[in-house]
Design an enzyme around this catalytic site. Structure first.
Site, PDB file in Angstrom:
ATOM      1  CG  HIS A  95      -1.975   1.032   1.193  1.00 57.79           C
ATOM      2  ND1 HIS A  95      -1.740   2.346   1.529  1.00 57.79           N
ATOM      3  CD2 HIS A  95      -3.290   0.965   0.843  1.00 57.79           C
ATOM      4  CE1 HIS A  95      -2.857   3.042   1.400  1.00 57.79           C
ATOM      5  NE2 HIS A  95      -3.813   2.226   0.987  1.00 57.79           N
ATOM      6  CD  GLU A 165      -2.662   2.478  -2.704  1.00 56.84           C
ATOM      7  OE1 GLU A 165      -3.227   2.952  -1.717  1.00 56.84           O
ATOM      8  OE2 GLU A 165      -1.512   2.003  -2.661  1.00 56.84           O
TER       9      GLU A 165
END
EC number: 5.3.1.1
Length: 249
Positions: A95, A165
């Site tokens: 992430h 992302e």
């Protein structure tokens, strides 16, 4: 036809008690027997076991992170086998907050992906560029490197989901259009095709993780290479999260 997948990443939010309330609200709002798309939630580690007992098989239980070693002297870390035993069927790796706050490199992400796969977990591997990288015109180079190096030495990607992302579109006041998101999703799919072949790339699900909201979810999910979302802030509100889930159907 790839089945959409929507996962709520609660990050470092919600106590165990609060997590149980939110999980109950989500399952109630979805209703029994919802099969329109795959749905998962990623509560904090402390709440995983209790939330898993509450939701059962109605929601996939996802860990926000795991270490790349199975055990040992790694104070504060959690292994893939530990989150699996807590009830998780999947884990997030790489992430953007792990990369930028904790210095995780592509090589570290690759080790985590391999270890989690070896424990039978599905892996949601994240990739994405910063605002500086976007404005510098190196989005393609950055994302391609993250995908290639993250999947290095892996033969089978059937248990992998990739989440794009755009870090530059999260909390910066800038918004990624559905066309901008689709462009990078196509780049990711083409990169995977180069590595694993067109058939495997065609089956791969690629989530979008750039500030998805009920107001923009439908348009994003209508793009041909966007297969759902990895939802941050909006997943902390049951009504918003379920609205996003239903936009994927």
């Amino acid at each position: 036809m790839r089945k959409k997948i929507v996962v709520g990443n609660w990050k470092m939010n919600k106590t165990v008690t609060e997590s149980l309330v939110l999980a109950a609200e989500v399952t109630a709002a979805l209703g029994e027997g919802f099969t329109g798309c795959d749905v998962g939630i990623a509560p904090p580690f402390t709440a995983l076991y209790e939330v898993g007992k509450l939701t059962g098989s109605r929601l996939a239980l996802v860990a926000q992170n795991c270490h790349f070693e199975p055990d040992g002297a790694f104070t504060g870390e959690v292994s893939a086998s530990m989150v699996r035993e807590a009830g998780c069927s999947a884990v997030i790796a790489g992430h953007s907050e792990r990369r930028h706050c904790f210095g995780e490199t592509n090589a570290i992400v690759n080790r985590k992906v391999k270890h989690a796969l070896s424990e039978g977990l599905q892996v949601i591997m994240c990739a994405g560029e910063t605002l500086e990288q976007r404005e510098g015109g190196v989005t393609g180079d950055v994302v391609t490197a993250q995908v290639r190096e993250g999947l290095l030495g892996i033969d089978d990607i059937s248990n992998i989901v990739i989440a794009y992302e755009p870090v530059w579109a999260i909390g910066t006041g800038k918004t990624a259009t559905s066309e901008q998101a689709e462009e990078v999703h196509l780049l990711i799919r083409n990169t995977v095709s180069d590595l694993f072949g067109e058939e495997a790339a065609g089956r791969l699900r690629i989530q979008y993780g750039g500030s998805v909201k009920p107001s923009n979810a439908k348009e994003l999910f209508s793009m041909p290479n966007i297969d759902g979302g990895l939802i941050g802030g909006a997943s902390l509100n049951a009504a918003d999260f379920v609205a996003i889930v239903k936009a994927a159907v």
